[in-house]
Write an enzyme that holds these catalytic residues in place. Structure first.
Site, PDB file in Angstrom:
ATOM      1  NE  ARG A 183      -2.688  -0.739   3.561  1.00  0.00           N
ATOM      2  CZ  ARG A 183      -2.804  -1.746   4.418  1.00  0.00           C
ATOM      3  NH1 ARG A 183      -3.320  -2.898   4.003  1.00  0.00           N
ATOM      4  NH2 ARG A 183      -2.420  -1.624   5.669  1.00  0.00           N
ATOM      5  NE  ARG A 187       3.900   9.026  -5.343  1.00  0.00           N
ATOM      6  CZ  ARG A 187       3.381   9.735  -4.347  1.00  0.00           C
ATOM      7  NH1 ARG A 187       4.099  10.669  -3.740  1.00  0.00           N
ATOM      8  NH2 ARG A 187       2.146   9.503  -3.947  1.00  0.00           N
ATOM      9  NE  ARG A 259      -0.150  -1.264  17.848  1.00  0.00           N
ATOM     10  CZ  ARG A 259       0.737  -1.567  18.786  1.00  0.00           C
ATOM     11  NH1 ARG A 259       0.545  -2.620  19.570  1.00  0.00           N
ATOM     12  NH2 ARG A 259       1.810  -0.822  18.970  1.00  0.00           N
ATOM     13  NE  ARG A 289       0.823  10.372  12.879  1.00  0.00           N
ATOM     14  CZ  ARG A 289      -0.144  10.210  11.979  1.00  0.00           C
ATOM     15  NH1 ARG A 289       0.144  10.282  10.684  1.00  0.00           N
ATOM     16  NH2 ARG A 289      -1.392   9.978  12.352  1.00  0.00           N
ATOM     17  CD  GLU A 310      -0.343  10.342  15.850  1.00  0.00           C
ATOM     18  OE1 GLU A 310      -0.284   9.154  15.451  1.00  0.00           O
ATOM     19  OE2 GLU A 310      -0.915  11.244  15.203  1.00  0.00           O
ATOM     20  CE1 TYR A 358      -7.198   4.368   9.953  1.00  0.00           C
ATOM     21  CE2 TYR A 358      -6.442   4.268   7.676  1.00  0.00           C
ATOM     22  CZ  TYR A 358      -6.609   4.965   8.849  1.00  0.00           C
ATOM     23  OH  TYR A 358      -6.205   6.272   8.935  1.00  0.00           O
ATOM     24  CG  ASP A 360      -8.239   6.645   3.516  1.00  0.00           C
ATOM     25  OD1 ASP A 360      -7.674   6.637   4.628  1.00  0.00           O
ATOM     26  OD2 ASP A 360      -7.666   6.328   2.460  1.00  0.00           O
TER      27      ASP A 360
END
Length: 393
Positions: A183, A187, A259, A289, A310, A358, A360
């Site tokens: 996922r 690039r 989690r 992060r 976090e 999960y 979006d």
């Protein structure tokens, strides 16, 4: 779409009960209300929008993403048209940086990251050939680590993915499926955007104001600080449950593992890190992060800043669930709950928690619109509503 469906005046309009005032519940309620069907929306929290909730920090006045950063991105024109109906969206393309050792890199891995990391100035074809030579020749990668090593090689894997993944999921990358790594974009061009969708942005007044506007309809009865009780379903034509799937059944088969996140907030003068999100890939850094919230609202000017560290860990019984684990054992338990849900009449499970996935925000909205249409069609045809409109498997 439900917005184009209306019920006849002679139809028996029993209100529905919607548990949860996040995107799933709010969009569903509004779609039904636009079709003439009333609903009661309840939420145990004191605010709408679920984990997308935003509010002003009382000290800095910065619009803060209370439960972690959320960026709206989608390729679905109809979903973009829907959210911009209720909010003024500001253009925003998410760009993430990551600290590895004493250096900062662009993330996800693109041509800039590769040249930064290796101290080179390769062109796309050169970088592609170089990474191919770096990659481990693993014919059939069986887990996250093998997939990463076979794609980007050992050095990039250990620098950017190994430690971060261990912290985020609390287990070795060897225990995670290869699909998790797939996922993540790779690039071979200079493109530092985290998402490549056609439509991207952030609501000027925040996500909570967006959801409040979705819920502003005379046929929607919103009740915050209200927990679900089974007797509350009396008098309602149907129940739509967007809470945790296992919670509806009082965890009788066991708890589906998640989690969760612990947040540590701190404030400072000026600009703390110069970007919205800085990841920390090294395993000896305890947090994953740091979010600096004012960079999401670049159109505002604040002399002070608020940041959030976090920390990821396994969710306990009283914790807010964020990320479903969904490994082999968890999927087996999920199947048992799906079978149990199929025996319950008058209840449909929706949203991220209700389907143990999960997803979006744009997916959640699209599925809520589909669910509303399905329910309205079922009413007209006088047939029962399924427990799941979208399969959790």
């Amino acid at each position: 779409m439900a917005s184009g469906t209306t019920l006849s005046a002679s139809a028996e309009l029993k209100p529905v009960l919607i548990v949860g005032a996040g995107f799933a519940g709010a969009v569903l309620a509004r779609s039904l209300a636009d079709a003439g069907l009333p609903s009661t929306v309840i939420d145990a929290r004191s605010h709408v929008a679920g984990n997308c909730h935003t509010e002003r920090d009382p000290v800095t006045d910065v619009l803060t993403h209370v439960y972690g950063p959320h960026i709206f991105h989608t390729d679905a024109a109809e979903v973009w048209a829907y959210v911009t109906r209720f909010a003024d969206f500001m253009p925003y393309e998410h760009r993430v940086r990551t600290t590895v050792g004493t250096r900062v890199y662009s993330l996800p891995i693109d041509l800039l990251t590769i040249n930064q990391f290796y101290g080179t100035a390769m062109r796309p074809d050169e970088a592609r050939a170089f990474i191919a030579a770096e990659a481990d020749p693993i014919p059939a990668p069986a887990n996250f680590e093998e997939q990463a090593r076979s794609t980007v090689g050992v050095r990039l894997y250990e620098a950017f993915f190994k430690g971060y993944t261990q912290k985020q999921w609390g287990r070795s990358p060897k225990e995670l499926p290869a699909s998790v790594f797939n996922r993540l974009p790779l690039r071979f061009r200079y493109d530092g955007r985290y998402f490549s969708h056609r439509f991207q942005g952030i609501p000027r007044e925040g996500y909570s104001r967006l959801v409040e506007r979705i819920l502003e309809h005379p046929l929607i009865d919103l009740r915050l600080r209200t927990s679900f009780a089974r007797e509350a379903a009396t008098g309602h034509g149907h129940v739509f449950w967007s809470g945790p799937l296992d919670e509806y059944f009082d965890f009788r088969l066991g708890r589906l593992p998640y989690r969760t996140l612990d947040f540590e907030h701190f404030r400072a003068e000026g600009d703390y890190q110069g970007c919205p999100v800085m990841n920390y890939a090294d395993p000896d850094v305890p947090y994953t992060r740091i979010t600096e919230h004012k960079h999401f609202a670049y159109w505002e000017d604040h002399p002070q800043t608020i940041c959030t560290q976090e920390h990821s860990r396994a969710a306990g019984p009283t914790d807010i669930p964020y990320y479903p684990v969904r490994l082999a054992n968890e999927k087996a338990l999920l199947r048992d709950y799906l079978s149990l849900a199929g025996t319950v009449d008058g209840v449909t499970f929706i949203g991220r928690l209700g389907t143990y996935r999960y997803i979006d925000m744009d997916q959640c909205i699209a599925e809520a619109l589909t669910t509303a249409s399905t329910y309205l069609d079922a009413l007209k045809a006088e047939r029962s509503m399924p427990a799941f409109v979208q399969s959790p498997l």
